[in-house]
Design a protein around this motif. Sequence first.
Motif: not given
Lengths: 397, 397
Positions: B366-378
Amino acid sequence: MRITLAAVLATMISAQPGTAQTAPPAPPAAPAVIEDFRPSSLNQPGQQYPQVNSQGYARFRIVAPEAKAVKATLGLGGRGGTVLTKAPDGAWVGTSEGPLDEGFHYYHLTVDGGTFNDPGTLNFYGSTRWESGIEIPAHDADFYALKDVPHGRVEQILFASPSTGSQRRAFVYTPPGYDKNARERYPVLYLQHGWGEDETAWSNQGHANLIMDNLIAAGKTRPFIIVMTYGMTNDVRPGSPGGLASFDIKPFETVMVNELVPYVDGHFRTLADQRHRAMAGLSMGGFETKLIAPKHLDTFGYIGLLSGGTVSLDDVNATPGYRDKVRLTFVSFGSRELEGGRAMGPPGTPRQDPRANAEALSKAGIKSAFYVSPNTGHEFQTWRRSLLTMAPMLFRD
Amino acid sequence: MRITLAAVLATMISAQPGTAQTAPPAPPAAPAVIEDFRPSSLNQPGQQYPQVNSQGYARFRIVAPEAKAVKATLGLGGRGGTVLTKAPDGAWVGTSEGPLDEGFHYYHLTVDGGTFNDPGTLNFYGSTRWESGIEIPAHDADFYALKDVPHGRVEQILFASPSTGSQRRAFVYTPPGYDKNARERYPVLYLQHGWGEDETAWSNQGHANLIMDNLIAAGKTRPFIIVMTYGMTNDVRPGSPGGLASFDIKPFETVMVNELVPYVDGHFRTLADQRHRAMAGLSMGGFETKLIAPKHLDTFGYIGLLSGGTVSLDDVNATPGYRDKVRLTFVSFGSRELEGGRAMGPPGTPRQDPRANAEALSKAGIKSAFYVSPNTGHEFQTWRRSLLTMAPMLFRD
């Protein structure tokens, strides 16, 4: 045309404090305040204050339990100020001394010597800052109401301005049907804000888009495009570097005529000729119109000055081409701006009678229209009504 | 899909106070504050304060000479608050205790017990009110900078909503060239704001239009339309009538699927099919996306949750058609939102690992992508970067 913009701006600034008057002067026995207060239509979502009543009184309520003094100031000059008093629950409350004029008013708070906005209201850009706004329901509010009619769009565009080295912003109203009628082309009105305001004013304070939507739905005006951009290219606040004294119309004239008009003609389906292009403005925007449009009569065929000066027969005679090329000169004021029919001009010049000027133009065969908004001053209700009156007169031939 | 929106909203609200943290925890010997403060880019025209320095400190200056106490509060929950002290000139000044995260932060003032905005800044709609905003310059700020590239437009539309009996507002980004390429049709991303925000957030705080302009100018994404509307149909503020407890996704689902999508397809040159239509949102807007899009997989082919939950293999298996019809599931968070890689879920449920979920989807084809923004919050820097990352992945086939 021999006025200087610096002088004009100084006049506008000194004239603006007269806005938001509590009017008329209280009669000997002031009528009782009717307790039918409701939240102003410009409040932030869910906010109960400020409120307005059916007579036009404004009531404020500010929570600041530790404050020493809280005041609400309407208009730039502080007239119509309401000193609030501390209620038992710790909130500061007060009602205006008299009814305010119908329509939109800027205001701000003074809390312990500091200037703040009322957290209850939306903010509007005026007097070079985002200020609180309050709306006194007008008897004729229907013409700018949000109704279930086809709506045009207000589009934010960003256009390159090589002359100022910047990307500049404008808002463009396109009428309902613009997206559907892919072969139709439309006339364009360039519509300027007043001193201390910006390109957001005609939509936010003026409801120009709703006025047009309603006029078009009623078949009362030809659909046309309105372009609203920022009428300054430098920092014109009093006392600032490059302030009023050094204000020069040339840079904005270049932005308007050499950059914005070609951009709009290149990116919108316009009728790109003189007889389908108008320039108008309120207050300083009217003076800018008077300084720019008559110099570019192959660009603009219609001229509108809303509380922004008048055009005399001498003006016309001193301007090559005016008599033959200008298809309509529209001039308007609020009734409270006129004293004995006369409007304030640049400092050191006598007041002129704009109605007499307009009639002299008409008599000389120059198409001219004059409108006075009843019981309003140098404020947006005058300019909403002026747009309502002017729009159907534009692009008729 | 078995979460309730009321529970989710409660989580979002309790999660939001973690925003605008002063981070990281001060090291034993805190570095000296560098005196290179400059006005924040979000100040009102000509305003010198608040200021930010190259380390990410914020400095405030509030004129309120008679006040007893003035505080600047960053984030909903009051963390990062800066107590100001009265300077000899009568102004209240103070510098944040530590550097703030890069990007945009909401804040407000407390003046003698009352809540006000900083008169120095522009206002942004967040936490159900217009608040002050401050921008900590980010090392990657270039991707949302206003540059001399072709610009799309942000268009305000008003569309009739029979189901809610109202005229509703949306903003529509059309890419550069939309006006010129009269035969070209475009995919559409429906992009939702978070709790307490509205349809202005993605342009004002998020710079979605500039992110797209720059991506398109660099040839990094296919040009597409973005539609941003208000994701509430009732008053969801805590304690208000019809508040959170009674919040129901159905009315907004009806507005989105039955009213807005057909309006946009009828008034813009869209590619009006499932594989050219995406829905995404931040925070509550992500949860709304997860509640609406999987129920309408013949309408939406792409799903994006930005700090708004994750999609597990169980979710996919419980949703008829998901496996075959969803062309991309994009999930992102700010690094500060994750604890040991896990994101907060609805109350009473264990934290989930969104990366593990995304990898499980990919492993299952199932095509999926995940990303984490460094050093930032909500906060919006997370969502600006998420849009930057997600946009090039949309509408690829």
